[in-house]
Design a protein around this motif. Structure first.
Motif, short mmCIF file in Angstrom:
data_model
loop_
_atom_site.label_atom_id
_atom_site.label_comp_id
_atom_site.label_asym_id
_atom_site.label_seq_id
_atom_site.Cartn_x
_atom_site.Cartn_y
_atom_site.Cartn_z
N ALA A 11 -0.44 12.78 -11.77
CA ALA A 11 -1.80 12.48 -11.33
C ALA A 11 -1.83 11.53 -10.14
CB ALA A 11 -2.59 11.89 -12.50
N LEU A 12 -1.03 10.46 -10.20
CA LEU A 12 -1.04 9.48 -9.12
C LEU A 12 -0.41 10.04 -7.84
CD1 LEU A 12 -0.20 6.20 -11.06
CD2 LEU A 12 -2.42 7.24 -10.59
N GLY A 13 0.47 11.01 -8.01
CA GLY A 13 1.08 11.64 -6.84
C GLY A 13 0.28 12.81 -6.30
N ASN A 14 -0.77 13.20 -7.03
CA ASN A 14 -1.62 14.33 -6.61
C ASN A 14 -3.07 13.99 -6.94
OD1 ASN A 14 0.50 16.72 -6.08
ND2 ASN A 14 1.15 15.59 -7.91
N MET A 15 -3.58 12.95 -6.32
CA MET A 15 -4.91 12.46 -6.67
C MET A 15 -6.03 13.40 -6.26
SD MET A 15 -4.39 8.36 -6.02
CE MET A 15 -6.04 7.94 -6.55
N ASP A 16 -5.69 14.42 -5.49
CA ASP A 16 -6.69 15.42 -5.13
C ASP A 16 -6.77 16.56 -6.14
OD1 ASP A 16 -4.08 16.21 -4.43
OD2 ASP A 16 -4.84 17.71 -3.02
N LYS A 17 -5.90 16.52 -7.18
CA LYS A 17 -5.82 17.64 -8.12
C LYS A 17 -6.51 17.37 -9.46
CE LYS A 17 -3.13 20.41 -5.64
NZ LYS A 17 -3.04 19.62 -4.40
N VAL A 28 -2.84 3.22 -5.00
CA VAL A 28 -3.66 3.28 -6.21
C VAL A 28 -4.31 1.94 -6.48
CG1 VAL A 28 -3.63 3.62 -8.71
CG2 VAL A 28 -2.34 5.17 -7.23
N ALA A 29 -3.50 0.88 -6.41
CA ALA A 29 -4.02 -0.47 -6.61
C ALA A 29 -4.48 -1.10 -5.30
CB ALA A 29 -2.96 -1.35 -7.25
N GLY A 30 -3.85 -0.68 -4.19
CA GLY A 30 -4.21 -1.26 -2.89
C GLY A 30 -5.56 -0.81 -2.40
N LYS A 31 -6.00 0.36 -2.83
CA LYS A 31 -7.31 0.87 -2.44
C LYS A 31 -8.09 1.27 -3.71
CE LYS A 31 -5.49 2.69 1.92
NZ LYS A 31 -5.31 3.92 2.75
N PRO A 32 -8.47 0.27 -4.51
CA PRO A 32 -9.11 0.58 -5.80
C PRO A 32 -10.42 1.33 -5.68
CG PRO A 32 -9.32 -1.76 -5.27
CD PRO A 32 -8.36 -1.18 -4.28
N GLN A 33 -11.16 1.11 -4.57
CA GLN A 33 -12.42 1.83 -4.42
C GLN A 33 -12.17 3.34 -4.34
OE1 GLN A 33 -11.29 -0.54 -2.39
NE2 GLN A 33 -12.78 -2.23 -2.24
N MET A 56 4.74 1.11 -9.61
CA MET A 56 3.43 1.28 -9.00
C MET A 56 3.43 0.77 -7.56
SD MET A 56 1.28 2.73 -11.11
CE MET A 56 -0.29 2.31 -10.37
N GLU A 57 4.04 -0.38 -7.33
CA GLU A 57 4.09 -0.95 -5.99
C GLU A 57 4.95 -0.12 -5.05
OE1 GLU A 57 2.54 -3.79 -4.57
OE2 GLU A 57 1.28 -3.38 -6.30
N LYS A 58 6.01 0.46 -5.57
CA LYS A 58 6.94 1.23 -4.74
C LYS A 58 6.43 2.64 -4.45
CE LYS A 58 11.65 3.08 -4.64
NZ LYS A 58 12.93 3.21 -5.39
#
Length: 386
Positions: free
Chosen positions: A288-294, A317-322, A310-312
């Motif tokens: 999911a996090l690698g394919n957030m458009d799916k 995901v966390a850097g752009k929470p909006q 998560m950071e690597k």
């Protein structure tokens, strides 16, 4: 002439009958399946005349396996409980060897040891119970997968799917855990009955549920004549991450196109959910996090990603929470307080909270069990596709 030929044929068959009967192995005494008593205690029986020690092992027991008592006929028995109504894996330990219950037709689908299943019904039917409601269908499917292999799926279609030929449905991709097969959410998680009941009560939207096998490497090895590889050394190891990404590639590149070609599906991220238990939960997050458009709905049960990963790998995901909060209509994390992954899962939740990523969570008692998984499925499916 025809009558004589028929008589000769009959005579030959009668002469051969004793040979056929003699060739059948003798049928010895049969043990009964587990007996659920009125007070919810359960009596187990196992036949092993030559065994020196037989114990009962099960996730409904506390304090380890229970010793069984042998009678003069070689029947070993024990009564335990009362047992809280639910579905539990169990097995016998015969002179130190784990064995299934030969008297029980229900077993846990697994790549390794296949324990038996005990279903203790409640006085008021539980959410996974078979009820008098409209039922969906469960189908076994095969699809063209990675490296020219054939992948296997279990697919649930909701009540009315076969009748409502013009209706399209959203899809929930649901992935089982380490060593579990694609049948686990069906045969142990009872997801089909859970959805039947929730849909009948108006609590969940009708949906298709697709249950793939999360072990791509085992399938490739099996179909190409190799040996099944051992499990990765750790859940955060480089190999574990690589395997999860391989699964993500197969799901996005092969499974989803196959389902959307062969089933009446609503397409686009808003009509797709993904969820999983244990290893399947890790695969869920990485997919999911690698394919957030799916996918717009993400449900993880007893699983996490470390802040370091998560950071690597998923810094945005966390850097752009909006953006994350806009893309994911539901980001769900569940775990039991006795789960060996509880601490790491809470750390993951703390990371999400600290970075203003919206999520919902359910922390229950209990451990890393399919009893908890059924609770999580029943809690999350009503939230999908709203």
């Amino acid at each position: 002439m025809k009558q004589n030929k028929a008589l000769r044929t009959l005579l030959v068959c009668l002469l051969c009958l004793p040979i056929l009967v003699k060739g059948q192995p003798p049928r010895g005494p049969l043990a009964p399946p587990p007996k659920i008593n009125a007070d919810k205690t359960v009596t187990f029986t196992y036949i092993a005349p030559n065994a020196k020690d037989v114990k009962l092992s099960g996730q409904f027991l506390t304090g380890g396996p229970s010793a069984m008592t042998k009678n003069a006929q070689g029947f070993w028995t024990v009564t335990v409980g009362p047992v809280k109504p639910d579905i539990y894996p169990y097995n016998f330990v015969v002179d130190g060897i784990n064995v299934m219950d030969p008297a029980n037709e229900y077993f846990f689908p697994n790549e390794r040891f296949k324990g038996s299943l005990l279903d203790v019904p409640a006085d008021e039917p539980l959410v996974h119970a078979l009820k008098d409601v409209p039922h969906g269908s469960v189908t076994y499917e095969y699809y063209p997968g990675v490296q020219n292999t054939t992948g296997s799926l279990v697919v649930y279609t909701p009540p009315g799917y076969d009748k409502n030929k013009n209706t399209k449905y959203p899809v929930f991709y649901l992935i089982s855990g380490t060593t579990d097969t694609e049948e686990a959410f069906f045969k142990v998680g009872k997801v089909n009955l859970i959805l039947d009941n929730l849909i009948a009560e108006g609590k969940a939207k009708p949906m298709i549920i697709v249950m793939p096998n999360g072990n791509i490497e085992a399938r490739v090895a099996d179909q190409k004549g190799g040996l099944k590889p051992a499990d990765p050394a750790g859940r955060e190891s480089e190999e574990a991450v690589t395997r999860a990404k391989n699964f993500a590639g197969d799901l996005v590149g092969n499974v989803i196109p196959y389902i959307e070609k062969n089933y009446r599906t609503l397409t686009g991220a808003n009509n797709r959910a993904i969820g999983g238990f244990s290893r399947g939960g890790g695969e869920t997050l990485r997919t999911a996090l690698g394919n957030m458009d799916k996918f717009a709905y993400v449900c993880t049960y007893s699983a996490y990603l470390s802040p370091a990963e998560m950071e690597k790998e998923y810094k945005d995901v966390a850097g752009k929470p909006q953006v994350t909060n806009q893309k994911f209509k539901l980001f769900w994390v569940s775990v039991g307080t006795e789960d060996f992954l509880y601490k790491s899962t809470v750390e993951f939740l703390d990371y999400l909270k600290a970075h203003n990523v919206n999520y919902k969570s359910l922390i229950t008692g209990g451990g890393h069990t399919w009893m908890n998984v059924k609770t999580y499925v029943a809690a999350t499916t009503p939230l999908l596709f709203k």
